[in-house]
Design a protein around this motif. Structure first.
Motif, PDB file in Angstrom:
ATOM      1  N   VAL A   1       0.833  -1.204   0.000  1.00  0.00           N
ATOM      2  CA  VAL A   1       0.000   0.000   0.000  1.00  0.00           C
ATOM      3  C   VAL A   1       0.867   1.253   0.000  1.00  0.00           C
ATOM      4  CG1 VAL A   1      -1.581   1.355   1.425  1.00  0.00           C
ATOM      5  CG2 VAL A   1      -2.035  -1.069   1.034  1.00  0.00           C
ATOM      6  N   ALA A   2       1.925   1.246   0.812  1.00  0.00           N
ATOM      7  CA  ALA A   2       2.808   2.415   0.900  1.00  0.00           C
ATOM      8  C   ALA A   2       3.492   2.717  -0.428  1.00  0.00           C
ATOM      9  CB  ALA A   2       3.854   2.187   1.988  1.00  0.00           C
ATOM     10  N   SER A   3       3.742   1.675  -1.210  1.00  0.00           N
ATOM     11  CA  SER A   3       4.431   1.863  -2.494  1.00  0.00           C
ATOM     12  C   SER A   3       3.483   2.225  -3.633  1.00  0.00           C
ATOM     13  CB  SER A   3       5.201   0.584  -2.862  1.00  0.00           C
ATOM     14  OG  SER A   3       4.313  -0.493  -3.076  1.00  0.00           O
ATOM     15  N   GLY A   4       2.192   2.403  -3.292  1.00  0.00           N
ATOM     16  CA  GLY A   4       1.233   2.823  -4.308  1.00  0.00           C
ATOM     17  C   GLY A   4       0.363   1.717  -4.859  1.00  0.00           C
ATOM     18  N   GLY A   5       0.535   0.501  -4.347  1.00  0.00           N
ATOM     19  CA  GLY A   5      -0.271  -0.623  -4.819  1.00  0.00           C
ATOM     20  C   GLY A   5      -1.538  -0.830  -4.022  1.00  0.00           C
ATOM     21  N   LYS A   6      -2.254  -1.888  -4.362  1.00  0.00           N
ATOM     22  CA  LYS A   6      -3.479  -2.267  -3.648  1.00  0.00           C
ATOM     23  C   LYS A   6      -3.258  -3.639  -3.009  1.00  0.00           C
ATOM     24  CE  LYS A   6      -6.024   1.180  -5.402  1.00  0.00           C
ATOM     25  NZ  LYS A   6      -6.662   2.235  -4.591  1.00  0.00           N
ATOM     26  N   TYR A   7      -3.879  -3.835  -1.836  1.00  0.00           N
ATOM     27  CA  TYR A   7      -3.761  -5.150  -1.190  1.00  0.00           C
ATOM     28  C   TYR A   7      -5.087  -5.518  -0.523  1.00  0.00           C
ATOM     29  CZ  TYR A   7      -1.779  -9.198   1.057  1.00  0.00           C
ATOM     30  OH  TYR A   7      -1.511 -10.491   1.414  1.00  0.00           O
ATOM     31  N   PHE A   8      -5.691  -6.596  -1.021  1.00  0.00           N
ATOM     32  CA  PHE A   8      -6.931  -7.106  -0.431  1.00  0.00           C
ATOM     33  C   PHE A   8      -6.725  -8.565  -0.052  1.00  0.00           C
ATOM     34  CE2 PHE A   8      -8.044  -3.453  -2.853  1.00  0.00           C
ATOM     35  CZ  PHE A   8      -8.926  -2.779  -2.022  1.00  0.00           C
ATOM     36  N   THR A   9      -6.987  -8.863   1.205  1.00  0.00           N
ATOM     37  CA  THR A   9      -6.575 -10.127   1.791  1.00  0.00           C
ATOM     38  C   THR A   9      -7.256 -11.368   1.214  1.00  0.00           C
ATOM     39  OG1 THR A   9      -6.207 -11.209   3.926  1.00  0.00           O
ATOM     40  CG2 THR A   9      -8.303 -10.084   3.647  1.00  0.00           C
ATOM     41  N   GLY A  10      -6.471 -12.431   1.137  1.00  0.00           N
ATOM     42  CA  GLY A  10      -6.924 -13.783   0.883  1.00  0.00           C
ATOM     43  C   GLY A  10      -8.117 -14.012  -0.017  1.00  0.00           C
TER      44      GLY A  10
END
Length: 219
Positions: A118-127
């Protein structure tokens, strides 16, 4: 250095997350908030790189706070940290502008991966929720909501494998030190798991925890 603000209404949870983050080089928790309104004020003051925020909090919930931050501070990345993996919560978070959604039962490795992504500009949605929810969202199949506040209580309770292990030991009247030794985890981690169990099951003592565990057929 990635500057982070934590927002959660429970001090124990914030302490555990802060200890985990600051144990890593390149991550620093610059401030903490106990509700959504406080989070808005602190973000405005500190301009952090990332806000890690719980959904269910007093004053203003996390989803409402993220929506406001997305309007006022577009450079601030936001990661929702919740115990709920329901489609409704995740889609509401995406619509509010959250850059990620992670469950509190996630492993240390996944948590750090999410923060850095997230900090690097990406998206992260769990599992399991990521592909289903993102596919629905991208295709326009949104969920209808009656209001902007999260549901008060879900019909079922979902625990991680580790939480089930901790629950079993808690119901055997094991203390945090014993649990930590048996599961080969730190005492602080055992404390956080116990606290999350109490919060998930909406229990204030061992008797209520036992009743809820039986009610939800968790043991």
């Amino acid at each position: 250095m990635i500057n982070i603000v934590l927002a959660d209404d429970h001090v124990l949870v914030r302490d555990g997350i802060k200890a985990l983050l600051e144990d890593q080089s390149g991550l620093m928790v610059v401030d903490e908030a106990s509700n959504g309104k406080e989070a808005l004020e602190i973000v405005a003051k500190n301009k952090p790189d990332v806000l890690i925020i719980d959904i269910r909090m007093p004053e203003m919930n996390g989803i409402e706070a993220v929506a406001e931050i997305n309007k006022r501070h577009k450079d601030v990345r936001t990661l929702m940290l919740s115990m709920h993996d329901s489609e409704e919560y995740v889609v509401k978070s995406i619509k509010a502008g959250a850059d990620g959604y992670l469950l509190k039962g996630a492993s240390k490795e996944e948590f750090l991966k999410a923060v850095n992504k997230v900090a690097s500009g990406g998206k992260y949605f769990t599992g399991d929720v990521s592909s289903i929810i993102m596919n629905n969202f991208v295709s326009g199949n949104t969920v209808s909501f009656e209001d902007s506040k999260p549901a008060v209580k879900e019909l079922s309770v979902k625990l991680t494998k580790r939480e089930r292990q901790v629950l079993s030991l808690v119901l055997e009247l094991k203390n945090n030190k014993d649990i930590a030794e048996e599961l080969k985890i730190s005492k602080r981690t055992a404390e956080v798991h116990r606290f999350n169990l109490m919060k998930k099951l909406e229990a204030t003592n061992l008797q209520e925890l036992t009743i809820k565990a039986n009610e939800y057929q968790l043991v």
